[in-house]
Design a protein around this motif. Structure first.
Motif, PDB file in Angstrom:
ATOM      1  N   TYR A   1       4.102   2.930  -8.919  1.00 55.93           N
ATOM      2  CA  TYR A   1       5.146   2.313  -9.736  1.00 55.93           C
ATOM      3  C   TYR A   1       5.870   1.216  -8.957  1.00 55.93           C
ATOM      4  CZ  TYR A   1       9.333   1.688 -12.520  1.00 55.93           C
ATOM      5  OH  TYR A   1      10.346   1.126 -13.259  1.00 55.93           O
ATOM      6  N   LEU A   2       6.233   1.524  -7.704  1.00 55.88           N
ATOM      7  CA  LEU A   2       6.977   0.548  -6.902  1.00 55.88           C
ATOM      8  C   LEU A   2       6.131  -0.682  -6.570  1.00 55.88           C
ATOM      9  CD1 LEU A   2       9.021   2.845  -4.522  1.00 55.88           C
ATOM     10  CD2 LEU A   2       9.880   1.443  -6.407  1.00 55.88           C
ATOM     11  N   LYS A   3       4.849  -0.484  -6.316  1.00 59.77           N
ATOM     12  CA  LYS A   3       3.985  -1.644  -6.045  1.00 59.77           C
ATOM     13  C   LYS A   3       3.965  -2.579  -7.255  1.00 59.77           C
ATOM     14  CE  LYS A   3       0.908   1.259  -4.237  1.00 59.77           C
ATOM     15  NZ  LYS A   3      -0.372   1.819  -3.852  1.00 59.77           N
ATOM     16  N   ARG A   4       3.753  -2.020  -8.430  1.00 59.76           N
ATOM     17  CA  ARG A   4       3.729  -2.843  -9.647  1.00 59.76           C
ATOM     18  C   ARG A   4       5.090  -3.509  -9.881  1.00 59.76           C
ATOM     19  NH1 ARG A   4       0.833   1.679 -11.910  1.00 59.76           N
ATOM     20  NH2 ARG A   4       2.673   2.188 -13.130  1.00 59.76           N
ATOM     21  N   HIS A   5       6.159  -2.736  -9.629  1.00 61.93           N
ATOM     22  CA  HIS A   5       7.517  -3.254  -9.823  1.00 61.93           C
ATOM     23  C   HIS A   5       7.757  -4.477  -8.939  1.00 61.93           C
ATOM     24  CE1 HIS A   5      11.875  -3.420 -10.188  1.00 61.93           C
ATOM     25  NE2 HIS A   5      11.938  -3.402  -8.858  1.00 61.93           N
TER      26      HIS A   5
ATOM     27  N   LYS B   1       6.375  11.858  -8.513  1.00 58.30           N
ATOM     28  CA  LYS B   1       5.878  10.485  -8.442  1.00 58.30           C
ATOM     29  C   LYS B   1       6.560   9.638  -9.517  1.00 58.30           C
ATOM     30  CE  LYS B   1       1.461  11.113  -6.221  1.00 58.30           C
ATOM     31  NZ  LYS B   1       0.036  10.837  -6.281  1.00 58.30           N
ATOM     32  N   MET B   2       7.035   8.467  -9.108  1.00 55.66           N
ATOM     33  CA  MET B   2       7.757   7.581 -10.021  1.00 55.66           C
ATOM     34  C   MET B   2       6.894   7.128 -11.190  1.00 55.66           C
ATOM     35  SD  MET B   2       9.972   4.991  -7.685  1.00 55.66           S
ATOM     36  CE  MET B   2      11.514   4.706  -8.520  1.00 55.66           C
ATOM     37  N   THR B   3       5.625   6.884 -10.954  1.00 54.23           N
ATOM     38  CA  THR B   3       4.751   6.381 -12.011  1.00 54.23           C
ATOM     39  C   THR B   3       4.727   7.350 -13.182  1.00 54.23           C
ATOM     40  OG1 THR B   3       3.402   5.335 -10.311  1.00 54.23           O
ATOM     41  CG2 THR B   3       2.424   5.529 -12.500  1.00 54.23           C
ATOM     42  N   GLU B   4       4.476   8.623 -12.885  1.00 56.19           N
ATOM     43  CA  GLU B   4       4.437   9.630 -13.943  1.00 56.19           C
ATOM     44  C   GLU B   4       5.824   9.858 -14.537  1.00 56.19           C
ATOM     45  OE1 GLU B   4       2.850  10.029 -11.016  1.00 56.19           O
ATOM     46  OE2 GLU B   4       0.763  10.111 -11.651  1.00 56.19           O
ATOM     47  N   LEU B   5       6.850   9.854 -13.668  1.00 59.35           N
ATOM     48  CA  LEU B   5       8.222  10.066 -14.137  1.00 59.35           C
ATOM     49  C   LEU B   5       8.640   8.947 -15.088  1.00 59.35           C
ATOM     50  CD1 LEU B   5      10.826  11.707 -14.048  1.00 59.35           C
ATOM     51  CD2 LEU B   5      11.468  10.455 -11.977  1.00 59.35           C
ATOM     52  N   ALA B   6       8.289   7.706 -14.774  1.00 54.01           N
ATOM     53  CA  ALA B   6       8.636   6.578 -15.649  1.00 54.01           C
ATOM     54  C   ALA B   6       8.057   6.780 -17.040  1.00 54.01           C
ATOM     55  CB  ALA B   6       8.141   5.268 -15.051  1.00 54.01           C
ATOM     56  N   GLY B   7       6.822   7.276 -17.127  1.00 52.33           N
ATOM     57  CA  GLY B   7       6.209   7.539 -18.423  1.00 52.33           C
ATOM     58  C   GLY B   7       6.957   8.592 -19.213  1.00 52.33           C
ATOM     59  N   GLU B   8       7.364   9.667 -18.507  1.00 55.21           N
ATOM     60  CA  GLU B   8       8.125  10.733 -19.180  1.00 55.21           C
ATOM     61  C   GLU B   8       9.495  10.244 -19.619  1.00 55.21           C
ATOM     62  OE1 GLU B   8       6.901  13.688 -20.115  1.00 55.21           O
ATOM     63  OE2 GLU B   8       5.010  12.986 -19.253  1.00 55.21           O
TER      64      GLU B   8
ATOM     65  N   TYR C   1      13.343  19.495 -13.929  1.00 54.15           N
ATOM     66  CA  TYR C   1      12.126  19.962 -14.595  1.00 54.15           C
ATOM     67  C   TYR C   1      11.122  18.810 -14.753  1.00 54.15           C
ATOM     68  CZ  TYR C   1       8.991  21.641 -18.230  1.00 54.15           C
ATOM     69  OH  TYR C   1       7.870  21.970 -18.951  1.00 54.15           O
ATOM     70  N   LEU C   2      11.619  17.642 -15.163  1.00 49.86           N
ATOM     71  CA  LEU C   2      10.734  16.478 -15.303  1.00 49.86           C
ATOM     72  C   LEU C   2      10.076  16.125 -13.974  1.00 49.86           C
ATOM     73  CD1 LEU C   2      12.596  13.927 -17.613  1.00 49.86           C
ATOM     74  CD2 LEU C   2      10.439  15.084 -18.053  1.00 49.86           C
ATOM     75  N   LEU C   3      10.855  16.177 -12.890  1.00 53.45           N
ATOM     76  CA  LEU C   3      10.298  15.881 -11.567  1.00 53.45           C
ATOM     77  C   LEU C   3       9.181  16.848 -11.213  1.00 53.45           C
ATOM     78  CD1 LEU C   3      13.380  14.964  -9.357  1.00 53.45           C
ATOM     79  CD2 LEU C   3      11.524  13.498 -10.076  1.00 53.45           C
ATOM     80  N   SER C   4       9.371  18.121 -11.536  1.00 51.89           N
ATOM     81  CA  SER C   4       8.327  19.093 -11.210  1.00 51.89           C
ATOM     82  C   SER C   4       7.060  18.833 -12.030  1.00 51.89           C
ATOM     83  CB  SER C   4       8.836  20.529 -11.416  1.00 51.89           C
ATOM     84  OG  SER C   4       9.072  20.778 -12.790  1.00 51.89           O
ATOM     85  N   LEU C   5       7.222  18.381 -13.264  1.00 52.05           N
ATOM     86  CA  LEU C   5       6.062  18.045 -14.098  1.00 52.05           C
ATOM     87  C   LEU C   5       5.306  16.832 -13.551  1.00 52.05           C
ATOM     88  CD1 LEU C   5       7.374  18.269 -17.782  1.00 52.05           C
ATOM     89  CD2 LEU C   5       5.799  19.827 -16.640  1.00 52.05           C
TER      90      LEU C   5
ATOM     91  N   TYR D   1       0.855  -1.186   0.000  1.00 53.69           N
ATOM     92  CA  TYR D   1       0.000   0.000   0.000  1.00 53.69           C
ATOM     93  C   TYR D   1       0.887   1.230   0.000  1.00 53.69           C
ATOM     94  CZ  TYR D   1       0.993   0.259   5.020  1.00 53.69           C
ATOM     95  OH  TYR D   1       1.624   0.343   6.237  1.00 53.69           O
ATOM     96  N   GLY D   2       0.298   2.395  -0.140  1.00 59.72           N
ATOM     97  CA  GLY D   2       1.056   3.634  -0.152  1.00 59.72           C
ATOM     98  C   GLY D   2       0.841   4.400  -1.440  1.00 59.72           C
ATOM     99  N   GLU D   3       1.566   5.494  -1.546  1.00 58.98           N
ATOM    100  CA  GLU D   3       1.333   6.436  -2.640  1.00 58.98           C
ATOM    101  C   GLU D   3       2.055   6.099  -3.935  1.00 58.98           C
ATOM    102  OE1 GLU D   3       0.952  10.672  -0.618  1.00 58.98           O
ATOM    103  OE2 GLU D   3       2.663   9.524   0.149  1.00 58.98           O
ATOM    104  N   GLU D   4       3.098   5.279  -3.878  1.00 58.10           N
ATOM    105  CA  GLU D   4       3.919   5.073  -5.073  1.00 58.10           C
ATOM    106  C   GLU D   4       3.502   3.821  -5.844  1.00 58.10           C
ATOM    107  OE1 GLU D   4       5.392   6.195  -7.799  1.00 58.10           O
ATOM    108  OE2 GLU D   4       6.332   7.513  -6.306  1.00 58.10           O
TER     109      GLU D   4
END
Length: 196
Positions: free
Chosen positions: A31-35, A185-192, A177-181, A26-29
């Motif tokens: 990406y890590l849960k799926r990983h 969150k890793m999930t969104e960052l992984a997509g970028e 800059y990518l982190l601010s976009l 559980y938790g906010e990340e």
């Protein structure tokens, strides 16, 4: 146990080739849960052979879960069963008790992973307290791991390693800059990063 310690313990277990009978993620990340679900499936396969992966979500029922736990699939070494946002504590009392008993006696060729999305602990105070209480009860049955939002420094390092592995270069300003976009969150960052 601190959140970081639980993640480190999970990582150490998997690196040492140790599988637990059941996990609670559980938790906010996300990406890590799926990983780590994928890592558990990989470790299971390396130890025993390819498992059948069974997903339960909305409409979860005691009988289908019991069948998945107790009946082994043909042609697979066992099962990895993922329960996505399943509220065991909200099942009828007898069903919840039966599911809890199944968790206590999982066969060696079965691994169960309970996953709760990042919104699970959101909402009003009363709702959050009830869900926290149910997570606490589940953590008595499972190896519980909370995946919090990662620190900016760890995200920068992770993004840098991921880009380097793909032979893509980006300076710290571009990564920042990518982190601010991505709201850190890793999930969104992984997509970028995949777009790069």
């Amino acid at each position: 146990m601190r959140k970081e310690d639980a993640v480190a313990a999970l990582r150490a277990d998997l690196k040492a080739g140790r599988l637990r009978p059941s996990y609670l993620f559980y938790g906010e990340e996300e990406y890590l849960k799926r990983h780590y679900v994928r890592e558990i499936v990989k470790l299971f396969e390396s130890k025993f052979g390819p498992p059948e992966v069974v997903m339960f979500g909305e409409g979860f029922g005691k009988d289908a879960f019991a069948d998945a736990v107790e009946t082994m699939p043909l042609g697979a070494a066992g099962r990895v069963i993922v329960l996505q946002d399943v509220e065991i504590g909200l099942l009828p009392k007898a069903d919840a008790a039966a599911v809890t008993e199944l968790f206590k006696e999982l066969p060696a060729e079965v691994v169960v992973i309970l996953c709760y999305d990042d919104a699970y602990l959101a909402g009003g105070i009363d709702q959050r307290k009830k869900r926290e209480s149910r997570l606490k009860e589940l953590s008595k049955l499972c190896c519980a791991v909370e995946f919090p939002i990662q620190s900016r420094a760890s995200l920068l390092g992770w993004a840098g390693r991921r880009l380097a592995a793909a032979k893509v270069t980006a300076d710290d300003e571009a990564l920042d800059y990518l982190l601010s976009l991505c709201d850190n969150k890793m999930t969104e960052l992984a997509g970028e990063l995949d777009k790069l």
